[in-house]
Enzyme design. Structure first.
Site, PDB file in Angstrom:
ATOM      1  N   ARG A 150       9.653  39.778   3.809  1.00  0.00           N
ATOM      2  CA  ARG A 150       9.258  40.101   5.177  1.00  0.00           C
ATOM      3  C   ARG A 150       7.745  39.901   5.267  1.00  0.00           C
ATOM      4  O   ARG A 150       7.024  40.070   4.283  1.00  0.00           O
ATOM      5  CB  ARG A 150       9.606  41.549   5.523  1.00  0.00           C
ATOM      6  CG  ARG A 150      11.088  41.893   5.434  1.00  0.00           C
ATOM      7  CD  ARG A 150      11.302  43.380   5.730  1.00  0.00           C
ATOM      8  NE  ARG A 150      12.711  43.749   5.698  1.00  0.00           N
ATOM      9  CZ  ARG A 150      13.335  44.241   4.630  1.00  0.00           C
ATOM     10  NH1 ARG A 150      12.643  44.432   3.496  1.00  0.00           N
ATOM     11  NH2 ARG A 150      14.620  44.555   4.673  1.00  0.00           N
ATOM     12  N   LYS A 174      11.187  48.162   3.196  1.00  0.00           N
ATOM     13  CA  LYS A 174      11.423  49.165   4.235  1.00  0.00           C
ATOM     14  C   LYS A 174      11.774  50.509   3.606  1.00  0.00           C
ATOM     15  O   LYS A 174      12.474  50.569   2.607  1.00  0.00           O
ATOM     16  CB  LYS A 174      12.554  48.710   5.151  1.00  0.00           C
ATOM     17  CG  LYS A 174      12.140  47.665   6.176  1.00  0.00           C
ATOM     18  CD  LYS A 174      13.266  47.393   7.156  1.00  0.00           C
ATOM     19  CE  LYS A 174      12.835  46.446   8.261  1.00  0.00           C
ATOM     20  NZ  LYS A 174      13.928  46.184   9.224  1.00  0.00           N
ATOM     21  N   HIS A 241       9.494  35.023   9.717  1.00  0.00           N
ATOM     22  CA  HIS A 241      10.867  35.448   9.440  1.00  0.00           C
ATOM     23  C   HIS A 241      11.799  34.244   9.324  1.00  0.00           C
ATOM     24  O   HIS A 241      12.846  34.336   8.679  1.00  0.00           O
ATOM     25  CB  HIS A 241      11.348  36.407  10.538  1.00  0.00           C
ATOM     26  CG  HIS A 241      12.208  37.510  10.024  1.00  0.00           C
ATOM     27  ND1 HIS A 241      11.726  38.515   9.208  1.00  0.00           N
ATOM     28  CD2 HIS A 241      13.541  37.767  10.176  1.00  0.00           C
ATOM     29  CE1 HIS A 241      12.706  39.342   8.906  1.00  0.00           C
ATOM     30  NE2 HIS A 241      13.820  38.904   9.466  1.00  0.00           N
ATOM     31  N   ARG A 244      12.141  33.457   5.837  1.00  0.00           N
ATOM     32  CA  ARG A 244      13.046  34.419   5.182  1.00  0.00           C
ATOM     33  C   ARG A 244      14.497  33.980   5.402  1.00  0.00           C
ATOM     34  O   ARG A 244      15.313  33.992   4.478  1.00  0.00           O
ATOM     35  CB  ARG A 244      12.787  35.810   5.742  1.00  0.00           C
ATOM     36  CG  ARG A 244      13.636  36.932   5.142  1.00  0.00           C
ATOM     37  CD  ARG A 244      13.051  38.260   5.626  1.00  0.00           C
ATOM     38  NE  ARG A 244      13.959  39.380   5.522  1.00  0.00           N
ATOM     39  CZ  ARG A 244      14.097  40.128   4.433  1.00  0.00           C
ATOM     40  NH1 ARG A 244      13.403  39.841   3.340  1.00  0.00           N
ATOM     41  NH2 ARG A 244      14.924  41.161   4.418  1.00  0.00           N
ATOM     42  N   HIS A 267      17.971  44.258   1.718  1.00  0.00           N
ATOM     43  CA  HIS A 267      18.837  44.790   2.766  1.00  0.00           C
ATOM     44  C   HIS A 267      19.545  46.043   2.265  1.00  0.00           C
ATOM     45  O   HIS A 267      20.100  46.046   1.163  1.00  0.00           O
ATOM     46  CB  HIS A 267      19.895  43.760   3.178  1.00  0.00           C
ATOM     47  CG  HIS A 267      19.362  42.655   4.028  1.00  0.00           C
ATOM     48  ND1 HIS A 267      20.000  41.444   4.189  1.00  0.00           N
ATOM     49  CD2 HIS A 267      18.232  42.571   4.788  1.00  0.00           C
ATOM     50  CE1 HIS A 267      19.297  40.671   4.992  1.00  0.00           C
ATOM     51  NE2 HIS A 267      18.224  41.328   5.371  1.00  0.00           N
ATOM     52  N   TYR A 276      24.323  35.354   7.149  1.00  0.00           N
ATOM     53  CA  TYR A 276      23.998  34.045   6.584  1.00  0.00           C
ATOM     54  C   TYR A 276      25.245  33.267   6.184  1.00  0.00           C
ATOM     55  O   TYR A 276      25.190  32.047   6.053  1.00  0.00           O
ATOM     56  CB  TYR A 276      23.066  34.207   5.384  1.00  0.00           C
ATOM     57  CG  TYR A 276      21.741  34.787   5.785  1.00  0.00           C
ATOM     58  CD1 TYR A 276      20.817  34.035   6.504  1.00  0.00           C
ATOM     59  CD2 TYR A 276      21.415  36.109   5.491  1.00  0.00           C
ATOM     60  CE1 TYR A 276      19.606  34.572   6.902  1.00  0.00           C
ATOM     61  CE2 TYR A 276      20.209  36.652   5.882  1.00  0.00           C
ATOM     62  CZ  TYR A 276      19.311  35.881   6.593  1.00  0.00           C
ATOM     63  OH  TYR A 276      18.123  36.423   7.001  1.00  0.00           O
TER      64      TYR A 276
END
Length: 302
Positions: A150, A174, A241, A244, A267, A276
């Site tokens: 990110r 995150k 992004h 990414r 994630h 994806y």
């Protein structure tokens, strides 16, 4: 019983004083419920109350919205109406919540855009040593594509977070979750050349610096990516992004396990990574159609 608009004003006051919502959220509630009240008034008159609204009227309202806004916005407006009626039910001001009988509109599945391999390869070559900050820009692009970071993770890197000899990065993701991600050989070389050009730095120094020698910010990284992408293709807008997404898609197309990609991307849920698979399935079908003899469109008979 109060007219609908007065009930909405009272609900907004409740949200402001009791729920302590942010001004942005309050404004969204206010805007969505006022729009709903305007529709009800047009259908039933200004004296209509919340009790007068049934699920059929609400369906007509959503049908009208469907011609104007996306399903995600429809869902937000329906959620505001549901909350409004739940509040009125607790007060005993209505006997039912018509919004509970309406299913939330399903959001459109928007597949993430990604560069193909040739485009990604060309992008990595756009910064040159002759340009100001060319070595830095190449290191940034290579790191984003090599590790799928990110942009906030990239800008947060310090020199101590990289292990060039081992080809690894320590990333703070995150929720303050730390993870270790591989760093490809091209990215290792690009970072080494960049650090050599600026004379290294202390372990705690930011890895990527702006023109003033401070930590680079997300907006600057976005400008760097966008500028170099426009050198290889006329895309309207490409963000960090996008690299990414490109990393994840190319990993999947190369045979990587979905769970491994989930770990690399940081994630929390596998469902986030599964988007994806849609992109790669499209690619697989394209390859199948071109390669399999029985997949080709038969020649029309004479």
């Amino acid at each position: 019983m109060q007219p609908l608009m007065e009930q909405i004003r009272a609900f907004r006051l409740h949200l402001e004083t009791e729920r302590n919502l942010s001004p942005h959220t309050l404004a969204a509630y206010d805007r969505d419920l006022r729009q709903f009240a305007a529709f009800v008034a047009a259908e039933m008159g200004d004296s209509a109350t919340a009790e007068d609204v049934d699920h059929l009227l609400l369906r007509r309202y959503l049908a009208q919205l469907g011609t104007q806004i996306r399903k995600s916005s429809q869902g937000r407006k329906l959620a505001a109406i549901r909350s409004f009626y739940r509040h009125l039910l607790r007060l005993g001001s209505v006997s039912r919540n018509p919004a509970e009988l309406i299913a939330t509109p399903k959001r459109e599945q928007r597949l993430p855009f990604h560069l193909d391999i040739d485009q990604a390869t060309a992008l990595m070559e756009t910064p040159t040593e002759e340009e100001n900050y060319g070595l830095r820009d190449r290191a940034i692009l290579e790191t984003l594509y090599s590790s799928g970071l990110r942009v906030s993770e990239l800008t947060g890197l310090a020199i101590r977070d990289i292990n060039l000899a081992g080809g690894m990065l320590r990333v703070m993701g995150k929720g303050g979750k730390e993870r270790i991600v591989p760093l490809g050989s091209r990215a290792v070389r690009a970072i080494q050349e960049y650090l050599d050009s600026r004379g290294g730095g202390t372990a705690t120094a930011p890895l990527f610096l702006n023109s003033r020698g401070d930590r680079i910010n997300r907006r600057s990284v976005a400008r760097i990516v966008d500028a170099h992408v426009h050198e290889i293709a006329a895309f309207k807008h490409i963000s960090p992004h996008t690299l990414r997404h490109t990393f994840a898609t190319h990993m999947l197309e190369g045979g990587a396990d979905l769970r491994a990609i989930q770990e690399l991307l940081g994630h929390a849920s596998l469902s986030t990574t599964q988007k994806y698979t849609h992109v790669s399935l499209d690619r697989l079908m394209e390859v199948y159609d071109k390669a399999h003899p029985k997949a080709r469109t038969p020649e029309p008979e004479e």
